[in-house]
Scaffold this active site. Structure first.
Site, PDB file in Angstrom:
ATOM      1  N   LYS A  67      -8.420  -0.352  -5.081  1.00 18.37           N
ATOM      2  CA  LYS A  67      -9.541   0.537  -5.909  1.00 18.37           C
ATOM      3  C   LYS A  67      -8.834   0.391  -7.536  1.00 18.37           C
ATOM      4  O   LYS A  67      -9.972   0.431  -8.310  1.00 18.37           O
ATOM      5  CB  LYS A  67      -9.429   1.818  -5.592  1.00 18.37           C
ATOM      6  CG  LYS A  67     -10.406   1.995  -4.188  1.00 18.37           C
ATOM      7  CD  LYS A  67     -10.335   3.395  -3.816  1.00 18.37           C
ATOM      8  CE  LYS A  67     -11.088   3.501  -2.575  1.00 18.37           C
ATOM      9  NZ  LYS A  67     -11.120   4.853  -2.082  1.00 18.37           N
ATOM     10  N   ASN A  88     -14.651   1.557  -6.368  1.00 23.90           N
ATOM     11  CA  ASN A  88     -15.043   1.188  -5.064  1.00 23.90           C
ATOM     12  C   ASN A  88     -16.128   0.600  -4.854  1.00 23.90           C
ATOM     13  O   ASN A  88     -16.459   0.135  -3.750  1.00 23.90           O
ATOM     14  CB  ASN A  88     -15.005   2.783  -4.394  1.00 23.90           C
ATOM     15  CG  ASN A  88     -16.250   3.430  -4.600  1.00 23.90           C
ATOM     16  OD1 ASN A  88     -16.999   3.523  -5.557  1.00 23.90           O
ATOM     17  ND2 ASN A  88     -16.950   3.692  -3.405  1.00 23.90           N
ATOM     18  N   GLY A 126      -3.326  16.455  -2.770  1.00 24.70           N
ATOM     19  CA  GLY A 126      -3.669  14.916  -2.920  1.00 24.70           C
ATOM     20  C   GLY A 126      -3.719  14.796  -4.531  1.00 24.70           C
ATOM     21  O   GLY A 126      -4.316  15.460  -5.284  1.00 24.70           O
ATOM     22  N   GLY A 128      -4.249  10.900  -5.240  1.00 23.04           N
ATOM     23  CA  GLY A 128      -4.837   9.814  -5.374  1.00 23.04           C
ATOM     24  C   GLY A 128      -6.362   9.468  -5.866  1.00 23.04           C
ATOM     25  O   GLY A 128      -6.669  10.351  -6.651  1.00 23.04           O
ATOM     26  N   ASN A 150       0.840  18.059  -4.630  1.00 19.65           N
ATOM     27  CA  ASN A 150       0.968  16.689  -4.158  1.00 19.65           C
ATOM     28  C   ASN A 150       2.483  16.448  -3.637  1.00 19.65           C
ATOM     29  O   ASN A 150       3.219  16.787  -4.125  1.00 19.65           O
ATOM     30  CB  ASN A 150       0.724  15.707  -5.208  1.00 19.65           C
ATOM     31  CG  ASN A 150       0.443  14.152  -4.496  1.00 19.65           C
ATOM     32  OD1 ASN A 150      -0.198  13.933  -3.577  1.00 19.65           O
ATOM     33  ND2 ASN A 150       1.012  13.264  -5.139  1.00 19.65           N
ATOM     34  N   ARG A 151       2.551  15.649  -2.549  1.00 22.51           N
ATOM     35  CA  ARG A 151       3.776  15.452  -2.253  1.00 22.51           C
ATOM     36  C   ARG A 151       4.814  14.774  -3.248  1.00 22.51           C
ATOM     37  O   ARG A 151       6.080  14.975  -3.052  1.00 22.51           O
ATOM     38  CB  ARG A 151       3.935  14.707  -0.869  1.00 22.51           C
ATOM     39  CG  ARG A 151       3.406  15.528   0.528  1.00 22.51           C
ATOM     40  CD  ARG A 151       2.959  14.712   1.639  1.00 22.51           C
ATOM     41  NE  ARG A 151       1.713  13.900   1.408  1.00 22.51           N
ATOM     42  CZ  ARG A 151       0.889  13.433   2.501  1.00 22.51           C
ATOM     43  NH1 ARG A 151       1.535  13.251   3.799  1.00 22.51           N
ATOM     44  NH2 ARG A 151      -0.016  12.754   2.046  1.00 22.51           N
ATOM     45  N   GLY A 233     -15.673  15.443   5.847  1.00 21.02           N
ATOM     46  CA  GLY A 233     -15.526  14.153   5.082  1.00 21.02           C
ATOM     47  C   GLY A 233     -16.590  13.265   5.127  1.00 21.02           C
ATOM     48  O   GLY A 233     -16.945  12.359   4.423  1.00 21.02           O
TER      49      GLY A 233
END
Length: 273
Positions: A67, A88, A126, A128, A150-151, A233
């Protein structure tokens, strides 16, 4: 004999699925269009771009991990794709490749279905490409108080700097209260893990997941159990696909046609509302 050219649209991914083929081809059949949609496994983006030109492909759906990588290969990128930093959807128009991001529209429709207010505050898990699309959609609705966990903290800080959001450490996500919780991670996709503690879900009045699944994901299942308004989703994915379909064909595709084809393919009876 029909000599009309068949317009080819493809989907590229490192691990392609059947969703796009199912819903897009159902739309082509509904509108009696001489189009064909095909999912393709791809490894190198430059070879994909070469194939689009060589094979005269009409449109290209772009999944991870391409992307962001595809942008430098395009002739033009629309505003929403620029805002999110990810593409996308690619349309070939008069030999020019134009990039779009239809996940913003998908996110917008999913978020609106939660009956949100401009005064609502949001925690997004998240950082991303999908999270970026969600932030753009939230801002289009008028929601300004957005927090990211976010991690990878550095990545969270980068996205917050770009969009003027708040950031918290991943380990603190269970400690705060917000109106809306949005899971934009892959946690729960292939296991029964929750992206947040079960007892912390009650800290939110609305829950959204971006994971596409034939059954309720762990966080949606828990939200339903606790009687919290939620959206899966599938809603975001179906509406982004309908927007993508319009870019390829310049025609509106009723979501009911997509959903009927998806249900028939998977032998299920999912509803989006």
């Amino acid at each position: 004999m029909n000599d009309k050219k068949t317009e080819i649209c493809i989907s590229i991914s490192s691990s392609p699925g059947t969703f796009g083929e199912t819903v897009h081809n159902a739309g082509y059949k509904y509108h009696k269009l001489n189009y064909l949609y095909k999912a393709i496994k791809a490894k190198k983006i430059d070879k994909v771009i070469s194939s689009i030109h060589t094979l005269d492909i009409k449109g290209c759906s772009v999944s991870m991990p391409f992307k962001e990588k595809i942008i430098k290969h395009l002739d033009k990128v629309d505003k929403l794709a620029k805002d999110t930093g990810a593409v996308n959807t690619v349309l070939k128009d008069q030999n020019l490749l134009i990039g779009y991001n239809t996940y913003v529209y998908g996110a917008y429709r999913a978020i609106k279905s939660l009956k949100v207010k401009k005064s609502n505050d949001v925690l997004i898990l998240g950082a991303g490409g999908v999270a970026r699309a969600i932030i753009v959609a939230l801002k289009k609705i008028g929601i300004k108080n957005i927090t990211i966990a976010n991690r990878d903290l550095k990545r969270a800080k980068r996205i917050c700097k770009s969009f003027k959001c708040n950031v918290i450490k991943w380990e603190n996500r269970n400690l705060i209260k917000r109106d809306i919780l949005i899971n934009a991670t892959s946690i729960g996709m292939k296991n029964n893990r929750l992206p947040i503690r079960k007892e912390s879900i009650i800290n939110f009045s609305k829950v959204m997941d971006v994971i596409v699944s034939l059954k309720d994901t762990p966080i949606i299942k828990e939200a339903k159990k606790q009687k919290i308004r939620n959206v899966s989703g599938l809603v975001m994915t179906f509406f982004q696909a309908s927007s993508q379909y319009k870019i390829y064909t310049n025609k509106e595709l009723p979501i009911s046609i997509m959903l009927s084809a998806y249900n028939k393919k998977n032998k299920i009876n999912i509803r989006l509302s």
